[in-house]
Design an enzyme around this catalytic site. Sequence first.
Site, PDB file in Angstrom:
ATOM      1  N   GLU A   6      -2.044  -9.061   4.277  1.00  0.00           N
ATOM      2  CA  GLU A   6      -2.046  -9.523   5.658  1.00  0.00           C
ATOM      3  C   GLU A   6      -3.441  -9.648   6.255  1.00  0.00           C
ATOM      4  O   GLU A   6      -3.611 -10.297   7.291  1.00  0.00           O
ATOM      5  CB  GLU A   6      -1.198  -8.582   6.535  1.00  0.00           C
ATOM      6  CG  GLU A   6      -1.746  -7.186   6.730  1.00  0.00           C
ATOM      7  CD  GLU A   6      -1.347  -6.195   5.650  1.00  0.00           C
ATOM      8  OE1 GLU A   6      -1.359  -4.983   5.927  1.00  0.00           O
ATOM      9  OE2 GLU A   6      -1.027  -6.631   4.529  1.00  0.00           O
ATOM     10  N   SER A  26       0.177 -14.095  38.116  1.00  0.00           N
ATOM     11  CA  SER A  26      -1.170 -13.540  38.166  1.00  0.00           C
ATOM     12  C   SER A  26      -2.244 -14.588  37.921  1.00  0.00           C
ATOM     13  O   SER A  26      -3.426 -14.318  38.110  1.00  0.00           O
ATOM     14  CB  SER A  26      -1.306 -12.449  37.100  1.00  0.00           C
ATOM     15  OG  SER A  26      -1.252 -13.023  35.799  1.00  0.00           O
ATOM     16  N   GLY A  27      -1.838 -15.768  37.479  1.00  0.00           N
ATOM     17  CA  GLY A  27      -2.803 -16.769  37.054  1.00  0.00           C
ATOM     18  C   GLY A  27      -3.075 -16.707  35.569  1.00  0.00           C
ATOM     19  O   GLY A  27      -3.736 -17.589  35.014  1.00  0.00           O
ATOM     20  N   GLY A  28      -2.579 -15.667  34.907  1.00  0.00           N
ATOM     21  CA  GLY A  28      -2.782 -15.508  33.471  1.00  0.00           C
ATOM     22  C   GLY A  28      -1.781 -16.286  32.644  1.00  0.00           C
ATOM     23  O   GLY A  28      -0.793 -16.825  33.158  1.00  0.00           O
ATOM     24  N   SER A  64       2.215 -14.650  32.406  1.00  0.00           N
ATOM     25  CA  SER A  64       3.087 -14.841  33.573  1.00  0.00           C
ATOM     26  C   SER A  64       3.337 -16.323  33.831  1.00  0.00           C
ATOM     27  O   SER A  64       4.428 -16.712  34.263  1.00  0.00           O
ATOM     28  CB  SER A  64       2.486 -14.177  34.820  1.00  0.00           C
ATOM     29  OG  SER A  64       1.322 -14.844  35.255  1.00  0.00           O
ATOM     30  N   HIS A  70      -3.624  -5.187   0.681  1.00  0.00           N
ATOM     31  CA  HIS A  70      -3.111  -5.670   1.968  1.00  0.00           C
ATOM     32  C   HIS A  70      -3.225  -7.189   2.033  1.00  0.00           C
ATOM     33  O   HIS A  70      -4.292  -7.718   2.352  1.00  0.00           O
ATOM     34  CB  HIS A  70      -3.889  -5.037   3.122  1.00  0.00           C
ATOM     35  CG  HIS A  70      -3.591  -3.592   3.343  1.00  0.00           C
ATOM     36  ND1 HIS A  70      -2.521  -3.157   4.094  1.00  0.00           N
ATOM     37  CD2 HIS A  70      -4.210  -2.475   2.887  1.00  0.00           C
ATOM     38  CE1 HIS A  70      -2.498  -1.839   4.113  1.00  0.00           C
ATOM     39  NE2 HIS A  70      -3.519  -1.397   3.385  1.00  0.00           N
ATOM     40  N   CYS A 111       0.839  -1.201   0.000  1.00  0.00           N
ATOM     41  CA  CYS A 111       0.000   0.000   0.000  1.00  0.00           C
ATOM     42  C   CYS A 111       0.884   1.265   0.000  1.00  0.00           C
ATOM     43  O   CYS A 111       1.520   1.558  -1.006  1.00  0.00           O
ATOM     44  CB  CYS A 111      -0.959  -0.028   1.178  1.00  0.00           C
ATOM     45  SG  CYS A 111      -2.353   1.084   0.990  1.00  0.00           S
TER      46      CYS A 111
END
Length: 509
Positions: free
Chosen positions: A169, A221-223, A226, A167, A79
């Site tokens: 992508e 954090s439990g996520g 991490s 584009h 583009c």
Amino acid sequence: MHERILILDFGSQYTQLIARRLRELSVYCEIHPYSKIPALGPETKGVILSGSPYSTHQPDAPLPDLGQIKGRLPLLGLCYGAQYLAHHFGGRVAASDSREYGRAVLGSVDPSEPLFKGIHRGSQVWMSHGDTILELPQHATPIASTHDVPIAGFRVAGEATYGIQFHPEVHHSTDGLTLLRNFVEDVCGCRRDWTPTAFIEQSIGDLRAQLGPDRVVLGLSGGVDSTVAAVLLSEAIGDRLHCIFVDNGLLRKDEFERVLAQYEGMGLNVKGVDASDAFLEALAEVSDPELKRKAIGRVFIEVFEREAKAISGVAWLGQGTIYPDVIESISVNGPSVTIKSHHNVGGLPERMQLKVVEPLRLLFKDEVRRVGRALGIAEELLGRHPFPGPGLAIRILGAVDREKLAILKEVDALFIEGLREEGLYDHVWQAGAILLDTRSVGVMGDERTYERVVALRAVESVDGMTADWVHLPHTFLSRLSNRIINKVRGVNRVVYDISSKPPATIEWE
């Protein structure tokens, strides 16, 4: 060092998407501002120029120095990148008679060009530009067109320099991934060796060299981020990694105990700290969402610092920073406008005189999950929905207290449990309940009630940058509403949020 494709960012909303598509092709890539081109060693196999909101004719249009790139390395302009190549090297770019946005179809394709291998006339592409290329520079020839765009693609003779005005992508370009594969594989000659296993092997060696005999402290954090960062660090340095999991009282129902047990079962050296009283005391009578975040961040730093200082010999702070965070900090336009402050351990490294180690800073979120699977982390942890750092505090509109938390935890638990029972949990990117700062009139047992309102929120997304609300079945929502009102004392009305991001955000605060 892995082979890489360098992506020069001109401020396009799609730049991260280019990188994500290349990573899907097992090709390592990096995004850098066009004005800060890094050293180009032998590991750099090609360069992609992103799109841009600018026109090449604007006085402040991005002007990269391609002296070390064009004609020396494979180069693909997308583009604005294509228009810049045409304009800067002798062609003519001008505003189009008809603004070219949305779907288009390739009317012609040069089948001899490796960039278009396997892509045929009639393939759908996605346009998003106001200018168009009217004349090409000398020695450049068209290789693709659409009905409205005679020069949809071109190549410079004698060079692996290409430009396309669509584009590849974006999802709407049906053969876009094929075109990018052709560029990295056939034009650049990449081996496509960027795999989770290769990343883990290299990271473990790099971490051992970086950290030496030192100890590292990391806040869990439990996520997903991490958790994967902790396991990767543990693989590298074993019990010299000290994890701290803080219960701020704002987690989901029973989450602290359940996740802590999972972490201990994974062999992590983790300490659970119940600091819920301190957090709730700091939040007393605080209604402003930004002040809530600041209060939570302040107490977290105090608790984390106290616990970390009790561990002798710690020299490093581990963080679950991922690549979108890194890109944001070096954006071509500078850091974006703050919509809301982020809850993290900002300021701790300087305050505690610690060095920072970020084992995931090269990865996108989906790559983090793939690395987690390769590390053997349970799908229950990897598939968890994102959860805000400030927790339920920003899902309670207005001031936070124990009564409101108890209500919201029960509603949230019923919502998540219902999604799992119906087989809907894995089809939702993030879900949660919000306790509104209002009451509504209702009737229960022939008596008037004046109780609380909860909103349910479920969105689908890839990375949280944009999101759409999920069309949960009406029968499910009906059953869930009845279940919540019958089981949670203090709630007499349930609503469902049907707002997308943008214009709304995923969280309400």
